[in-house]
Design an enzyme around this catalytic site. Structure first.
Site, PDB file in Angstrom:
ATOM      1  CE  LYS A 217     -56.037  55.595 -41.519  1.00  0.00           C
ATOM      2  NZ  LYS A 217     -57.327  55.774 -42.188  1.00  0.00           N
TER       3      LYS A 217
ATOM      4  CE1 TYR B 278     -33.480  28.800 -39.953  1.00  0.00           C
ATOM      5  CE2 TYR B 278     -34.140  31.034 -40.538  1.00  0.00           C
ATOM      6  CZ  TYR B 278     -33.687  30.121 -39.610  1.00  0.00           C
ATOM      7  OH  TYR B 278     -33.433  30.531 -38.341  1.00  0.00           O
TER       8      TYR B 278
HETATM    9  C1  PLP Z   1     -57.398  56.346 -43.373  1.00  0.00           C
HETATM   10  C2  PLP Z   1     -58.558  57.171 -43.628  1.00  0.00           C
HETATM   11  C3  PLP Z   1     -58.462  58.310 -44.439  1.00  0.00           C
HETATM   12  C4  PLP Z   1     -57.228  58.680 -45.223  1.00  0.00           C
HETATM   13  O1  PLP Z   1     -57.140  57.863 -46.376  1.00  0.00           O
HETATM   14  P1  PLP Z   1     -55.949  58.016 -47.428  1.00  0.00           P
HETATM   15  O2  PLP Z   1     -56.332  57.171 -48.571  1.00  0.00           O
HETATM   16  O3  PLP Z   1     -54.738  57.505 -46.743  1.00  0.00           O
HETATM   17  O4  PLP Z   1     -55.836  59.444 -47.745  1.00  0.00           O
HETATM   18  C5  PLP Z   1     -59.562  59.135 -44.529  1.00  0.00           C
HETATM   19  N1  PLP Z   1     -60.707  58.832 -43.882  1.00  0.00           N
HETATM   20  C6  PLP Z   1     -60.855  57.715 -43.124  1.00  0.00           C
HETATM   21  C7  PLP Z   1     -62.145  57.458 -42.467  1.00  0.00           C
HETATM   22  C8  PLP Z   1     -59.783  56.848 -42.975  1.00  0.00           C
HETATM   23  O5  PLP Z   1     -59.917  55.751 -42.246  1.00  0.00           O
END
Ligand code: PLP
Length: 822
Positions: A492, A718
């Site tokens: 993701k 700035y």
């Molecule tokens: C992002 C996510 C993961 C992975 O989590 P990490 O801590 O990055 O390993 C697993 N399950 C769900 C539902 C997530 O949203």
């Protein structure tokens, strides 16, 4: 090498098909594209998964190759060349290398282990090269193909060999042992994780030890497990105890005991006790891996009876090892291949093949320094080099060094310079344009200066992604999984900012079971990029259901409302058994069915044929924090209970999964049937102990746009938030908060790295730029800048900014170009 082909018939257990004459070969090849192939070449036609070299034989015959080792003779080639027909060409190559190895009787150092093989090999080469003519594995040629090719390069002039051997599973080392037959064995760091290909650590060690079956000495770091394995090994192979030569930081019964190691000013001082005497040396590194690798080398030197003074003076000159042959964009539409750290004859051959396969321009140029350590006389050597340059159809050769210059007459189109400085003086007259340039030289020639002149200065900020590190990290976590536990990788948010499609492709190659994305759009772009793996969408909006179905994505369903909406659309489309994933809320309180909605869920799904529960999942809120251990256990128990109930009442048997990265590490008993790996893949762990085993994946880089010196009293940026109290040199870097650099990292909280030194950010971070203090750094416009990577790590930045690495990684804006390399 000059070998009578007939003598190989029995060595390879081959059938000779062709005109029976005495044929001699002096070159072995497996690369059909190599311009070094010729009438004296013996070509082994290897058959890989994607590539069968037998299909190139006809063309090779046309190009003059006459001798082949094959598994079958291609139709149109019968009678046109000499063929040695064998059952397995890879095995034949290995048998040939083993036979060839046995023609030589000088010491051979065999290096194996989980980490550090290539560095130990390269360092040993450096440390021993003043006294020996060394043949060593080029680059990290340590595989089932790489090892035989390395060994075949031995010639009569060598008097020491250093070869590395790498294995990924059982039964591989025994083959490499027959080829290398080391007389001196070096076991480097063995790692504490067991790799994918082994049942456990012990099996991994036992396999690696097989390399040392006929070694007269085995050098290793003492530890209980290795000692136990070695004891068995010695017994089985009827070797004496005297074969062992060990070292240790902690156990003073080791042959060499490290009394003290102290790091300061980028150096480490190492004090050791050996044969009741105490010695000391220093190396120009601080990290513990370098220290271990240097100690492995130390034991080899001691075994070879080097005196203390030589050890001391050579060790302090150790240098970082660069292993990859890099292809870079050059000025004036050139492309350059940077191999500016080695200059032996064998690696020249490899680099020339690489040049041919990578060339982007028809015209080929080689910039070459004097070659050391060839074993040949200069006359012989440069005759061979000139032949090689001619065979490879190099359009111009630029030689740098007194020796190569004196042989200018041997080359047809050459320009010679006595040293690198002379080349640089004439750089403008050399008119580099539209050519592919191989830059190859010994370290002492400092060809990195030439690379930097020829390299195109990119004005972009890039996030470099190391795909090998991703593979490493994946394997690290895979090794923690029980048999049959599947793995979903979360890609993701563009693979946590690292690039979605490229990483998905790599994961597909590694055959992970599932990909996870947050939104349908992300899944759609993966499908459009050709990804075939099943993809779960964590947060599908109802409006995206039609495209989810169109693109064969699998929705996570977390509410009755969502379920009904999906069922409606699925029924309208006449779907059957469409895979969905049921999310349970066990305490995170984000998305999911809670306990009191389970009955309604069961009611809705009972008897339906439209959808199929592909998996049931839940998400842990605190898997990274053992202070909340009990809470995690309550989540896991509730997950088990609710999912079991669903499975029973609906009579289904889906995949169950609840662990994210830190869950995989901290709650190994809750793997159920699958885990969901996220941040760990990208090289970040919540646990500092585990972090050591992960490799850094992303390096955010930029360059210096401008450098100026301001007097005391002037301000920067700035709001005039930086005031110079003395004369100060300021560099401007083209990266700002619109690229994802938090303004909180400005105003001397944060820094960037320039020439391996910290440059503090002065004043406020602007939208597209930031300024740093480089008063103490010798740098100029165009120099490279590192914002994060190995140093500082995203975790360090996140800690300083009171946030988490996830946020830093995913904040890097899409306008920053991602560059992927292996
Ligand atoms: C992002 C996510 C993961 C992975 O989590 P990490 O801590 O990055 O390993 C697993 N399950 C769900 C539902 C997530 O949203």
């Amino acid at each position: 090498m000059s070998i009578n082909l007939k003598s190989l018939i029995s060595v390879l257990d081959a059938k000779w098909i062709g005109p029976e004459t005495d044929v001699f070969v002096d070159h072995i090849s497996i690369d059909s594209r190599s311009l070094q192939n010729g009438s004296q070449t013996l070509f082994f036609a290897l058959k890989g998964i994607n590539n069968d070299a037998h299909t190139y034989i006809a063309e090779l015959i046309q190009n003059g190759v006459q001798n082949f080792v094959v598994q079958y003779i291609p139709e149109n080639c019968k009678g046109k060349a000499n063929f040695l027909v064998v059952a397995d060409t890879l095995k034949a190559l290995q048998e040939f290398a083993g036979y060839y190895r046995n023609l030589f009787h000088f010491p051979i150092i065999g290096v194996t282990g989980s980490n550090g093989k290539t560095i130990v090999k390269e360092w040993l080469n450096f440390l021993l090269s003043p006294d020996y003519n060394i043949i060593r594995s080029p680059k990290s040629y340590n595989s089932q193909v790489g090892v035989p090719l390395s060994v075949i390069a031995i010639n009569e002039k060598h008097n020491l060999g250093i070869f590395e051997a790498g294995i990924s599973t059982v039964n591989e080392m025994i083959k490499l042992e027959k080829i290398v037959k080391p007389t001196i064995g070096v076991l480097t760091n063995i790692g504490s994780a067991h790799d994918e290909g082994f049942k456990n650590l012990e099996q991994k060690i036992n396999e690696k030890l097989l390399l040392f079956k006929s070694a007269g000495i085995i050098i290793y770091q003492k530890n209980e497990l290795v000692d136990a394995c070695l004891k068995e090994f010695l017994k089985e192979n009827q070797l004496s105890d005297k074969t062992l030569f060990s070292w240790s930081f902690t156990d003073n019964s080791a042959d060499l005991f490290i009394l003290k190691k102290e790091s300061k000013n980028d150096k480490t001082y190492i004090k050791y006790q050996y044969e009741n005497e105490v010695f000391e040396f220093e190396i120009p590194f601080q990290d513990s891996a370098s220290v271990e690798n240097a100690i492995s080398c130390l034991l080899v030197l001691l075994y070879l009876k080097y005196d203390f003074a030589s050890i001391q003076s050579r060790m302090q000159m150790l240098y970082p090892v660069h292993m990859r042959l890099e292809v870079k964009n050059g000025i004036n539409n050139c492309s350059i291949i940077d191999d500016s750290y080695s200059s032996d004859f064998q690696s020249l051959k490899i680099a020339l093949d690489f040049l041919e396969s990578q060339k982007k321009n028809a015209s080929k140029t080689v910039i070459l320094s004097d070659i050391f350590q060839s074993g040949f006389s200069n006359e012989e050597l440069y005759t061979k080099v000139a032949q090689l340059i001619a065979d490879n159809k190099i359009n111009r050769l630029i030689g740098i060094g007194a020796t190569i210059s004196s042989f200018a007459a041997k080359f047809s189109n050459s320009t010679m310079f006595k040293d690198t400085a002379a080349f640089i003086d004439h750089f403008e007259n050399l008119d580099f344009a539209n050519e592919t340039i191989l830059i190859k030289g010994a370290r002492s020639f400092q060809f990195e200066e030439i690379v930097s002149l020829l390299e195109e200065k990119t004005h972009e900020t890039v996030l470099e992604i190391n795909l090998n590190s991703i593979s490493h990290n994946l394997n690290f976590f895979k090794a923690k999984l029980a048999t049959d536990v599947k793995i979903m990788v979360m890609v993701k948010a563009f693979g946590y900012g690292n690039g979605g499609l490229e990483i998905a492709k790599l994961l597909e190659h590694h055959k992970v079971d599932y990909l996870g994305v947050a939104f349908a759009d992300e899944g759609i772009s993966l499908r459009n990029g050709g990804i075939k793996l099943p993809i779960m969408v964590l947060n599908p909006e109802s409006t995206s259901f039609p495209s989810i179905i169109q693109y064969q994505l699998e929705p996570e369903i977390y509410s009755i409302k969502g379920l009904n909406a999906f069922l409606k659309i699925a029924r309208e489309k006449g779907l059957k058994d469409y895979p969905i994933h049921i999310k349970l809320d066990t305490g995170m309180h984000r998305l999911g069915f809670e306990r009191n909605t389970i009955d309604e869920l069961i009611e809705t799904l009972k008897g339906n044929e439209t959808v199929r529960i592909q998996s049931i999942l839940s998400h842990l809120a605190t898997s990274d924090d053992m202070n909340h251990y009990d809470f995690v256990i309550s989540q896991i128990n509730l997950f088990d209970e609710l999912s079991s109930k669903l499975m029973e009442e609906l009579n289904v048997n889906p995949i169950r999964h609840t662990l994210n990265t830190s869950g995989i590490s901290n709650f190994p008993s809750a793997q159920f049937n699958m885990v969901r790996l996220g941040i760990g893949l990208y090289g970040v762990s919540n646990d500092p102990a585990e972090q050591k085993y992960l490799e850094n994946v992303g390096t955010l880089k930029s360059i210096i746009s401008q450098v100026r010196t301001i007097p005391a009293g002037d301000s920067v940026g700035y709001g005039r938030r930086f005031m110079a109290t003395k004369e100060t040199r300021i560099a401007t870097i083209p990266i700002g908060y619109a690229d994802g650099i938090s303004r909180l990292w400005g105003n001397e909280v944060g820094f960037v790295m320039i020439k391996n030194q910290k440059a503090k950010i002065v004043g406020s971070v602007c939208m597209d730029m930031l300024m740093v203090n480089v008063s103490d750094i010798d740098c100029k416009e165009g120099d490279s800048v590192i914002i994060f990577g190995e140093n500082p790590t995203v975790t360090e930045i996140a800690n300083a900014l009171k946030t988490i690495p996830y946020e830093i990684l995913t904040s890097i804006s899409q306008r920053v170009k991602r560059v992927f390399f292996r």
